[in-house]
Structures are given as structure tokens and as C-alpha cells.
Scaffold this active site. Sequence first.
Site, mmCIF file in Angstrom:
data_model
loop_
_atom_site.group_PDB
_atom_site.id
_atom_site.type_symbol
_atom_site.label_atom_id
_atom_site.label_comp_id
_atom_site.label_asym_id
_atom_site.label_seq_id
_atom_site.Cartn_x
_atom_site.Cartn_y
_atom_site.Cartn_z
ATOM 1 N N GLY A 152 -1.877 -18.262 6.779
ATOM 2 C CA GLY A 152 -1.514 -17.249 5.804
ATOM 3 C C GLY A 152 -0.030 -16.975 5.742
ATOM 4 N N GLY A 174 -6.049 -5.972 6.245
ATOM 5 C CA GLY A 174 -5.129 -6.228 7.343
ATOM 6 C C GLY A 174 -5.016 -7.685 7.741
ATOM 7 N N ARG A 216 3.367 -14.174 5.426
ATOM 8 C CA ARG A 216 3.880 -13.069 6.241
ATOM 9 C C ARG A 216 3.599 -11.708 5.602
ATOM 10 N NH1 ARG A 216 7.805 -14.204 10.279
ATOM 11 N NH2 ARG A 216 8.302 -16.424 10.484
ATOM 12 N N HIS A 230 -9.632 3.189 19.177
ATOM 13 C CA HIS A 230 -9.446 1.814 19.625
ATOM 14 C C HIS A 230 -8.324 1.127 18.839
ATOM 15 C CE1 HIS A 230 -10.294 -2.250 20.975
ATOM 16 N NE2 HIS A 230 -11.196 -1.760 21.806
ATOM 17 N N ILE A 242 0.217 -8.813 5.330
ATOM 18 C CA ILE A 242 -1.173 -8.492 5.625
ATOM 19 C C ILE A 242 -1.933 -8.303 4.318
ATOM 20 C CG2 ILE A 242 -0.635 -7.410 7.840
ATOM 21 C CD1 ILE A 242 -1.021 -4.668 6.449
ATOM 22 N N HIS A 243 -3.238 -8.456 4.386
ATOM 23 C CA HIS A 243 -4.081 -8.087 3.250
ATOM 24 C C HIS A 243 -3.941 -6.578 3.061
ATOM 25 C CE1 HIS A 243 -7.755 -7.147 1.017
ATOM 26 N NE2 HIS A 243 -7.842 -8.441 0.695
ATOM 27 N N PRO A 244 -3.763 -6.090 1.835
ATOM 28 C CA PRO A 244 -3.444 -4.665 1.643
ATOM 29 C C PRO A 244 -4.460 -3.693 2.214
ATOM 30 C CG PRO A 244 -3.981 -5.757 -0.448
ATOM 31 C CD PRO A 244 -3.788 -6.827 0.563
#
Length: 298
Positions: free
Chosen positions: A163, A172, A165, A82, A167-169
Site C-alpha cells: 500500500g 486504518g 503511505r 487496547h 492509512i484508509h480513512p
Amino acid sequence: MSKIVECIPNFSEGRDEKRIEELVTVAGSIPGVSLLDYSSDASHNRSVFTLVGDPAGISEVAFQLCKKASEIIDMTKQTGEHPRMGATDVIPFVPIRGVTVEECVEISKNVAKRVWEELKIPSFLYEHSAKSEKRKNLATVRKGQFEGMPEKLLQDEWAPDFGERNIHPTAGITAIGARPPLIAYNVNLSTSDLSIANAIAKAIRSSSGGYKHCKAIGIMLEDRNIAQVSMNMVDFEGTPLYRVFETIKSEAKRWGVQVIGSELIGLAPSKALIDCAEYYLQIEDFDYNTQVLENHLL
């Protein structure tokens, strides 16, 4: 009249039962909220929860589930059929009773703001919460997935709504928004040829000239070695389930395969299923409001 909001968060974990149970525990820990259903799929590597509650409770459970998912799901190690871009991939809010779409939009914005401020997970607002037409469609928002999202966020038009630019490591980025009721509906085929499922999905989905209220992709179910047409039906009255089901059967026959089953993911409005019964039973002059027993007991 009490206010009831539905929330259907999707998590990028469908294989590890321990992690799923941790999410279930969180879902059941918030006063004023009920976990109605949850389902997990190993091939999709995804779990879908269905919760209802008052606005305050549903906001809190959405945040707490997102927090827990960020602690136990590492997107750098996640794989599945998915499409996905975050540990908590999407958080939709749906008005059920005594609540407007506009109120659900405010809930989505408040949750997105808190998710960024406390968890440092950025988010896109989608569907009715979107700030532009381009961001309404979840598939468009999620395009690029987790791996391609760092580059996407650097494009001028794709700054997160909440937030920075980046992503959270490991967690995401998340899509958060208000939307109408949606039915997640999948149809399984008697073939392991994914290209056939992709061709059928292309024939029925709105973006390719198919049914207006249908989103569809082809997916391979590795554990069963069969291909699947995976759909989101965003308006079951505008495009009923039986119509896409019959079209899939017809398209499958063209490719020399058969439909071997279908499945609902999560919950569906009873009318969507009764509409199918009315169609296949060819009931004449049927009235859903007066001829369904349960409607007189509410």
C-alpha cells in the site's frame, strides 16, 4: 495429511453486538473453515476470533472478515483501552498441521496484497513475515496507533509493506503475519490504580528486562473499575503461565494489592494449562505424553 492453518484476527470492536454478529456470520460462511471461538471485551473495545481451516479457506475468510470490518467499524470514532491501528488490527496465521511457517508467510503476503488491491487498506508484515528485524514486534509496528499513523507512515523507515503511505480513512492500517502459537492471558488486580498495573507490566515484560517471552501492558477495565495486566505469551514453554502469574502475585503484594482473577482470551494449547496443573499440584515424574488421557484418544 490435510493442511490446517489457524488464524486469529483481532477487530477494533467489542461493544456493539450487532457488528460483532455480522463478523461472526462472515466467519461461518467460508467452506473449509471453522470458527472455534470468539470473545469480545467492552473495556478493550476489541474482539478476537479463532479460526482453523485449509490454506485456501483461511486466506479467504481472513480477507472477507477484513472487508466486513472495514464496512462496519469507523476508527475515527473508536475508543478503547487496547492499543489499535485498524478496524482489523492484526491478522496472524499460525501453522497447526501439515503446514510450515514459510507457507504461512506466503499466505500472509497474499492476503496483505489482496487487502490493499481490493480494499485499499495498507498493511505492515510482522513476526516471521517481517522484512526487517525492526518490524517483527507488533508493539513496535503499532506504536502511534490509528491517530499517529499518518505521520508515522511518512517516516523513511515506516512505509507500509503493501500500500501507499496513507492509512484508509476509516479502517486504518493492518498488521499481517505468520507467528508461532500465542496465548493472550490477563491478570486482574484488586485496585483501580492503573499505575500499579503499569508498574507490574514493566517488571515482567521482555522489553523492560522481564521474562523473555512475555509482552505486557497495564489496562483499566472501566466497567469493573479494576486495573489489569494484559499479556501476550509468545512461547509458553520458554516462559510458562504459572511463572508470570506467581511473579504478578508477588509484585502485587509489594504494592499492597491482590490478584483477584485471571482470564484467557481465545484458545490456548492444552499443554500450557497442564503445565500449570503439574506445577501447582507438585506432581512428581509427570509425563504429559503418556499420563494425559486425551493424548491416547487422538
